[in-house]
Design an enzyme around this catalytic site. Structure first.
Site, PDB file in Angstrom:
ATOM      1  N   LYS A  87       0.841  -1.209   0.000  1.00 35.32           N
ATOM      2  CA  LYS A  87       0.000   0.000   0.000  1.00 35.32           C
ATOM      3  C   LYS A  87       0.873   1.255   0.000  1.00 35.32           C
ATOM      4  O   LYS A  87       2.081   1.177   0.263  1.00 35.32           O
ATOM      5  CB  LYS A  87      -0.906  -0.018   1.232  1.00 35.32           C
ATOM      6  CG  LYS A  87      -0.155   0.028   2.553  1.00 35.32           C
ATOM      7  CD  LYS A  87      -1.075  -0.244   3.739  1.00 35.32           C
ATOM      8  CE  LYS A  87      -0.306  -0.169   5.044  1.00 35.32           C
ATOM      9  NZ  LYS A  87      -1.138  -0.558   6.195  1.00 35.32           N
ATOM     10  N   ARG A 140     -10.315   0.257  15.269  1.00 35.41           N
ATOM     11  CA  ARG A 140     -10.165   0.986  14.009  1.00 35.41           C
ATOM     12  C   ARG A 140     -11.041   0.236  13.019  1.00 35.41           C
ATOM     13  O   ARG A 140     -12.251   0.236  13.150  1.00 35.41           O
ATOM     14  CB  ARG A 140      -8.684   1.043  13.612  1.00 35.41           C
ATOM     15  CG  ARG A 140      -8.384   1.960  12.449  1.00 35.41           C
ATOM     16  CD  ARG A 140      -6.913   1.945  12.039  1.00 35.41           C
ATOM     17  NE  ARG A 140      -6.503   0.697  11.427  1.00 35.41           N
ATOM     18  CZ  ARG A 140      -5.305   0.483  10.877  1.00 35.41           C
ATOM     19  NH1 ARG A 140      -4.393   1.432  10.871  1.00 35.41           N
ATOM     20  NH2 ARG A 140      -5.008  -0.669  10.336  1.00 35.41           N
ATOM     21  N   TYR A 146      16.752  29.746   6.632  1.00 34.71           N
ATOM     22  CA  TYR A 146      15.673  30.602   7.145  1.00 34.71           C
ATOM     23  C   TYR A 146      15.714  30.719   8.656  1.00 34.71           C
ATOM     24  O   TYR A 146      15.863  29.733   9.368  1.00 34.71           O
ATOM     25  CB  TYR A 146      14.310  30.002   6.771  1.00 34.71           C
ATOM     26  CG  TYR A 146      13.948  30.126   5.314  1.00 34.71           C
ATOM     27  CD1 TYR A 146      13.863  31.365   4.690  1.00 34.71           C
ATOM     28  CD2 TYR A 146      13.663  28.981   4.572  1.00 34.71           C
ATOM     29  CE1 TYR A 146      13.505  31.464   3.353  1.00 34.71           C
ATOM     30  CE2 TYR A 146      13.299  29.073   3.231  1.00 34.71           C
ATOM     31  CZ  TYR A 146      13.228  30.317   2.627  1.00 34.71           C
ATOM     32  OH  TYR A 146      12.871  30.407   1.310  1.00 34.71           O
ATOM     33  N   MET A 202      12.098  24.085   1.233  1.00 39.43           N
ATOM     34  CA  MET A 202      11.250  23.278   0.355  1.00 39.43           C
ATOM     35  C   MET A 202      12.076  22.428  -0.613  1.00 39.43           C
ATOM     36  O   MET A 202      11.739  21.276  -0.885  1.00 39.43           O
ATOM     37  CB  MET A 202      10.295  24.173  -0.436  1.00 39.43           C
ATOM     38  CG  MET A 202       9.255  23.383  -1.217  1.00 39.43           C
ATOM     39  SD  MET A 202       8.172  24.431  -2.206  1.00 39.43           S
ATOM     40  CE  MET A 202       7.264  25.301  -0.955  1.00 39.43           C
TER      41      MET A 202
HETATM   42  C1  LIG Z   1      -0.418  -1.514   6.884  1.00 35.67           C
HETATM   43  C2  LIG Z   1      -0.989  -2.798   7.335  1.00 35.67           C
HETATM   44  C3  LIG Z   1      -0.187  -3.933   7.512  1.00 35.67           C
HETATM   45  C4  LIG Z   1       1.314  -3.882   7.459  1.00 35.67           C
HETATM   46  O1  LIG Z   1       1.788  -3.304   8.652  1.00 35.67           O
HETATM   47  P1  LIG Z   1       3.349  -3.238   8.984  1.00 35.67           P
HETATM   48  O2  LIG Z   1       3.407  -2.722  10.345  1.00 35.67           O
HETATM   49  O3  LIG Z   1       3.955  -2.340   7.978  1.00 35.67           O
HETATM   50  O4  LIG Z   1       3.857  -4.620   8.857  1.00 35.67           O
HETATM   51  C5  LIG Z   1      -0.810  -5.131   7.796  1.00 35.67           C
HETATM   52  N1  LIG Z   1      -2.149  -5.201   7.918  1.00 35.67           N
HETATM   53  C6  LIG Z   1      -2.949  -4.131   7.792  1.00 35.67           C
HETATM   54  C7  LIG Z   1      -4.409  -4.280   7.941  1.00 35.67           C
HETATM   55  C8  LIG Z   1      -2.396  -2.891   7.513  1.00 35.67           C
HETATM   56  O5  LIG Z   1      -3.189  -1.817   7.402  1.00 35.67           O
END
Ligand SMILES: *Cc1c(COP(=O)(O)O)cnc(C)c1O
Length: 402
Positions: free
Chosen positions: A40, A138, A272, A324
């Site tokens: 992701k 969550r 800066y 930047m």
């Molecule tokens: C991002 C994510 C992972 C991977 O987590 P890491 O800590 O990077 O290994 C696994 N499962 C879910 C549901 C996630 O959102």
């Protein structure tokens, strides 16, 4: 392919062989469980397609992403890969997701209805993984809704609309080994699996472990583990074990080139706000990267980079505020006349700590954040290349799938 960009002295080099080896290593640490490569957010900044290919090469059984749009883009390039997307919202285009043959995470009762409806419209059987909340509050079906969800999912299987291939949950505190929440989550996960069995579900993949659990809790591997950070060779528990101790190889090398080297007199204010004033006559170098490229502004006056000069490698502190597009580093006292570095010298922001270079974990510590944020913030202005600036996978720096 765009030659100019991939040969840029500013680049994030991705060593795909490291990703491949890290996936294999995760499988070993997980006692032989299957591995999902989590790619992701553009493969944690490394490029989703690049990371996905390398993960498959390492034997990843599935690829995991959050958003269906990123998963669809990946599936287009890798039509034979099993790609799971777990972050649905009511307006997600599920018809597109089903047409792309994604496997979908179902994390709420409404999502079960929506995916089933999309499956009916398409006339296909959609593969799903049901997510149960075991204590993170969550994503995931709430414990009190879980028995009804598994019962309905089983009816959908009988109707031929869905196939429940997986059941999973996500750990909140696995990066703090010994935290009691992890065992509590395991117990709730066991109860949720028992409910699913009772409802008649026989998922092939039961999965709970993120990177931190892969590193510290092999007993939580179940059938499949979901390492994200470790895929990229970064330690999820840097206070306990560095990446090398976990048998991981960093996949990212973030490089630039000094654009200027100059001598400034004692008392000069740098960048800066003049937050840094040089105490003595100094040599300063300018690095042409800034917060617009993902160099955290909170690295101002704190981080270090490795400067590879004609006579060796030196570590130089960031002097003054990160801007930047550029920041300044202190190359040392200018008592003697010779500059310790020259414009054009290679600079490593992120390299291999085993070679004395700063690692992602160091940047996280310097900037009071986590490694995840450091890598995912590296911006689109930084071309992703193979080692030494070579094109990635013979395909250059394609942005389609991140
Ligand atoms: C991002 C994510 C992972 C991977 O987590 P890491 O800590 O990077 O290994 C696994 N499962 C879910 C549901 C996630 O959102």
């Amino acid at each position: 392919m765009d030659q100019t960009r991939s040969l840029s002295p500013i680049r994030a080099e991705v060593d795909t062989t490291a990703i491949t080896a890290n996936i294999r290593r995760c499988g070993e640490l997980a006692g032989g469980a299957a591995v999902m490569g989590v790619v992701k957010a553009g493969g944690y900044g490394h490029g989703a397609l690049t990371a996905a290919r390398a993960a498959l090469e390492g034997g990843a059984a599935l690829l995991g992403l959050a958003q269906p749009v990123e998963a669809i883009a990946l599936k287009r390039e890798l039509p034979h890969a099993e790609v799971l997307a777990w972050l649905l919202t009511p307006d997600t285009d599920l018809d597109a997701a089903v047409a792309a043959e994604l496997t979908l995470g179902v994390a709420a009762p409404w999502a079960l209805d929506a995916v089933e409806a999309a499956a009916e419209r398409s006339g296909r059987t959609v593969r799903v993984h049901l997510e149960v909340d075991t204590g993170m509050c969550r994503a995931g079906v709430a414990p009190e809704e879980w028995p009804a969800v598994v019962a309905r999912a089983r009816r959908a299987e009988e109707a031929g609309t869905l196939r429940v291939e997986g059941i999973f949950s996500h750990l909140a505190c696995a990066d703090e080994p010994g935290h009691p929440a992890t065992d509590a989550q395991r117990e709730r996960f066991e109860a949720a699996l028992a409910d699913a069995t009772e409802a008649g579900l026989r998922p092939r993949w039961r999965h709970l472990a993120n990177s931190a659990a892969v590193a510290t809790r092999p007993d939580l591997a179940y059938d499949l583990v979901r390492p994200g950070l470790m895929t990229y060779g970064i330690s999820p528990v840097p206070d306990q074990h560095d990446a090398a101790a976990l048998g991981l190889r960093p996949a990212l090398r973030w490089e630039a080139q000094l654009s200027t080297v100059r001598r400034v007199p004692a008392g000069s204010g740098v960048s800066y706000g003049h937050t840094h004033v040089v105490p003595t006559d100094r040599w300063l170098g300018v690095v042409p990267l800034g917060y617009g490229d993902g160099v955290p502004r909170s690295a101002s006056d704190r981080a270090q980079v490795a400067v590879h000069t004609s006579t060796g490698t030196l570590l130089a502190h960031v002097a003054g505020r990160v801007c930047m597009d550029q920041f300044v580093v202190d190359l040392g006292p200018a008592a003697q006349g010779t500059a310790p570095a020259a414009a054009g010298d290679r600079v490593t922001l992120v390299g291999d700590p085993v070679r004395g270079e700063p690692g992602v974990e160091d940047w996280a510590a310097w900037t009071d954040t986590i490694s995840y944020e450091v890598v995912t913030r590296i911006g689109p202005r930084v071309p992703r290349t193979g080692p030494g600036g070579a094109p990635l996978d013979g395909r250059g720096t394609r942005r389609a799938a991140g």
